[in-house]
Design an enzyme around this catalytic site. Structure first.
Site, PDB file in Angstrom:
ATOM      1  CG  HIS A  18      -1.988  -1.105   1.067  1.00  0.00           C
ATOM      2  ND1 HIS A  18      -2.622  -1.675   2.148  1.00  0.00           N
ATOM      3  CD2 HIS A  18      -2.499  -1.730  -0.039  1.00  0.00           C
ATOM      4  CE1 HIS A  18      -3.478  -2.583   1.721  1.00  0.00           C
ATOM      5  NE2 HIS A  18      -3.410  -2.639   0.404  1.00  0.00           N
ATOM      6  CG  HIS A  41      -6.388 -10.911  -7.864  1.00  0.00           C
ATOM      7  ND1 HIS A  41      -5.596 -10.499  -8.916  1.00  0.00           N
ATOM      8  CD2 HIS A  41      -6.702 -12.211  -8.137  1.00  0.00           C
ATOM      9  CE1 HIS A  41      -5.441 -11.492  -9.782  1.00  0.00           C
ATOM     10  NE2 HIS A  41      -6.093 -12.542  -9.325  1.00  0.00           N
ATOM     11  CB  SER A 101      -5.427  -2.067  -3.262  1.00  0.00           C
ATOM     12  OG  SER A 101      -6.068  -3.296  -3.472  1.00  0.00           O
ATOM     13  CD  GLU A 119     -12.438 -10.764  -4.683  1.00  0.00           C
ATOM     14  OE1 GLU A 119     -12.430 -12.003  -4.515  1.00  0.00           O
ATOM     15  OE2 GLU A 119     -11.404 -10.056  -4.621  1.00  0.00           O
ATOM     16  CG  ASP A 144      -9.910 -15.428 -13.299  1.00  0.00           C
ATOM     17  OD1 ASP A 144      -9.562 -15.934 -12.219  1.00  0.00           O
ATOM     18  OD2 ASP A 144      -9.137 -15.296 -14.272  1.00  0.00           O
ATOM     19  N   GLY A 145      -9.646 -12.417 -11.930  1.00  0.00           N
ATOM     20  CA  GLY A 145      -8.669 -11.352 -12.068  1.00  0.00           C
ATOM     21  C   GLY A 145      -7.739 -11.513 -13.251  1.00  0.00           C
ATOM     22  CG  ASP A 165      -2.649  -8.444  -3.656  1.00  0.00           C
ATOM     23  OD1 ASP A 165      -1.881  -9.378  -3.375  1.00  0.00           O
ATOM     24  OD2 ASP A 165      -3.319  -7.828  -2.806  1.00  0.00           O
TER      25      ASP A 165
END
Length: 281
Positions: A18, A41, A101, A119, A144-145, A165
């Site tokens: 972060h 993600h 995030s 997500e 799906d990321g 991530d």
């Protein structure tokens, strides 16, 4: 899909991730042209550190909790966007909240900027949608990321960042990160990419970085933070690959990485790495 970040919010890995994200957002905001920030993600967006999940592990105490005391002024200057974003999120949602995030990105967006939060977990996506789909500058996708990483770039703004991530629940996901990142950079050569990874299987991380280094056509940084002695049986550090880093990020990392390594060390061991990758290395 068993991983739930609520158990780990605010831990040492979040602090590194972060802080770097906040630095990149601050640099993007220096130019007036709009940008887009994509989080592949995204999780829940923000977390209550007094909730049962965070209380069970209490990992935040040795992460964000250790940042209560100020650093020397030069380091504090670099932390100021991160600290300001946490304060703004707490002003919105409560004094025990720690931002993920999406919340940090939300605070950095200006008029004309956009955030896209992806997500896959259905419950988390529903929570994220309730929290952010009502904002004009943010959009939540239940997707799906890895699919989103390919589908959402390059964005209309042509400027911006992608944060990758993943939960690393699937065998070989470290190698997958490198392969997907190389393809994404080829598709959007001017985008800033932040790819986070845990440091547990050091050989897997080094292998991924070596392959990526050879494949990249753009400059990048490897930023690693170790808070305990290397041990392939447990998590002792984390890192970020930053592709197309802002021009002063390496200089900044040379200040904040040793400060974090000292402050977040579990015992008597803290270490860091700031290494150039890609054609400029």
């Amino acid at each position: 899909m068993n991983y739930r970040h609520a158990f780990h919010a605010g831990n040492f890995a979040d602090v590194l991730k972060h802080l770097v994200l906040s630095r990149v957002l601050a640099h993007l905001s220096l130019k007036p042209a709009p940008f887009r920030a994509i989080d592949t993600h995204a999780g829940l967006g923000f977390y209550d550190l007094t909730a049962d999940e965070a209380g069970r592990t209490a990992e935040w105490i040795d992460g964000w909790g250790r940042l209560a005391e100020p650093f020397p002024p030069a380091v504090e200057d670099l932390l100021s966007p991160y600290r300001a974003a946490v304060a703004a999120v707490r002003a919105r949602h409560g004094p025990t909240i720690y931002p993920g995030s999406p919340a940090l990105i939300r605070e950095a967006l200006r008029a004309g900027d956009h955030g896209v939060f992806v997500e896959l977990h259905p419950d988390d996506a529903a929570t994220l949608r309730a929290r952010y789909n009502g904002h004009a500058r943010t959009k939540v996708l239940h997707l799906d990321g890895w699919t989103a990483l390919n589908a959402l770039i390059p964005p209309p703004e042509r400027r911006g960042l992608v944060l990758i991530d993943p939960p690393y629940e699937v065998l070989g996901e470290i190698d997958r990160l490198g392969a997907h990142l190389a393809r994404a950079v080829a598709k959007w050569p001017t985008g800033v990419f932040l790819a986070w990874y845990p440091i547990k299987d050091r050989a897997a991380v080094d292998r991924m970085v070596a392959v990526l280094d050879a494949a990249l056509t753009r400059p990048a940084l490897r930023l690693d933070l170790m808070i305990d002695r290397p041990d392939d049986a447990r998590l002792t550090g984390s890192g970020l690959i930053v592709v197309n880093p802002p021009w002063r990020l390496a200089e900044e990392a040379a200040l904040f990485l040793p400060a974090l390594a000292e402050r977040l060390a579990r015992s008597d061991y803290g270490a860091f790495r700031c290494a150039a990758l890609g054609p400029a290395a």
